[in-house]
Design an enzyme around this catalytic site. Structure first.
Site, mmCIF file in Angstrom:
data_model
loop_
_atom_site.group_PDB
_atom_site.id
_atom_site.type_symbol
_atom_site.label_atom_id
_atom_site.label_comp_id
_atom_site.label_asym_id
_atom_site.label_seq_id
_atom_site.Cartn_x
_atom_site.Cartn_y
_atom_site.Cartn_z
ATOM 1 N N ALA A 46 19.578 -5.851 10.512
ATOM 2 C CA ALA A 46 19.465 -4.397 10.338
ATOM 3 C C ALA A 46 20.671 -3.704 10.941
ATOM 4 C CB ALA A 46 18.180 -3.873 10.983
ATOM 5 N N ASN A 47 20.790 -2.416 10.686
ATOM 6 C CA ASN A 47 21.772 -1.557 11.331
ATOM 7 C C ASN A 47 21.072 -0.666 12.352
ATOM 8 O OD1 ASN A 47 23.999 -2.481 9.910
ATOM 9 N ND2 ASN A 47 23.791 -0.971 8.282
#
Length: 229
Positions: free
Chosen positions: A35-36
């Site tokens: 994820a970011n």
């Protein structure tokens, strides 16, 4: 997250706005993902601001802890592929604001079961590119939004990288910001952005994310007012 405007209600009446927000989660196995670092705060504030100006607003969001703004159509997704499909399903739209921090890569084949930790044996993860949602919307030959706005989250050479991104992706505007750890932008409530178009670059002062959203919504309203006169 709510935005409030004085004397500007319904200036985007008749406009359908599509906004993406938050991160995407790309599964490695049933318990792990790529994820970011995105809270979704800026995208949610933009959706609220556009809705407050009268736009019929669709907010497509990756996983966040935020409550959807009142008055918007909310679509929850997890992965980049799901976000792209939801965007395409939501077309036609007059304006698309791609504020989501979409993961650039995903694991080629996510495991069906949890990958067990074995001492001295590190799993090899083959990464492949995710679909580019901003570019996909920008280069459409049918049902392309009349205005496509991207975001460029950079840690160095912010303007240089953002200007190059606008040209590469084919979008109309880019909102660029410095997300280096020292800025506190990721997860924070304030942002300092540059609005880049083919004609000019505007640098805005440090503002609450809600105020960034207000300004951007007003810029979008002015764009459509000019286009219709």
């Amino acid at each position: 997250i709510e935005a409030h405007f004085a004397g500007t209600a319904n200036t985007l009446s008749g406009i359908h706005a599509l906004v993406t927000a938050g991160p995407t989660h790309e599964p490695i196995d049933p318990v792990r993902y790529i994820a970011n670092r995105s809270s979704g705060k800026q995208g949610y504030a933009i959706a609220s601001a556009l809705s407050s100006l009268g736009a019929a607003t669709t907010l497509i969001s990756g996983p966040t802890t935020l409550a959807p703004p009142r008055g918007v159509k909310f679509v929850a997704v997890e992965t980049a592929h799901e976000m792209l499909a939801a965007c395409e399903k939501s077309l036609p739209a007059d304006v698309a604001v791609c504020a989501a921090a979409v993961a650039d890569w995903r694991v080629d084949h996510a495991a069906n079961q949890k990958i067990k930790k074995v001492a001295g044996n590190l799993p090899a993860l083959k990464l492949v590119e995710n679909p580019d949602i901003l570019q996909s919307l920008s280069i459409r030959t049918t049902a392309r939004p009349r205005l496509v706005v991207g975001f460029a989250a950079e840690t160095e050479k912010v303007l240089e990288h953002a200007q190059a991104k606008r040209l590469k992706k084919g979008c109309d505007w880019i909102v660029a910001n410095d997300v280096s750890p020292a800025t506190g932008v990721m997860g924070g409530d304030e942002n300092t952005v540059h609005l880049i178009s083919a004609a000019a670059t505007e640098t805005w002062p440090k503002l609450a994310k809600s105020e960034v959203a207000t300004r951007l919504a007003q810029k979008i309203a002015a764009h459509f007012k000019g286009a219709n006169t």
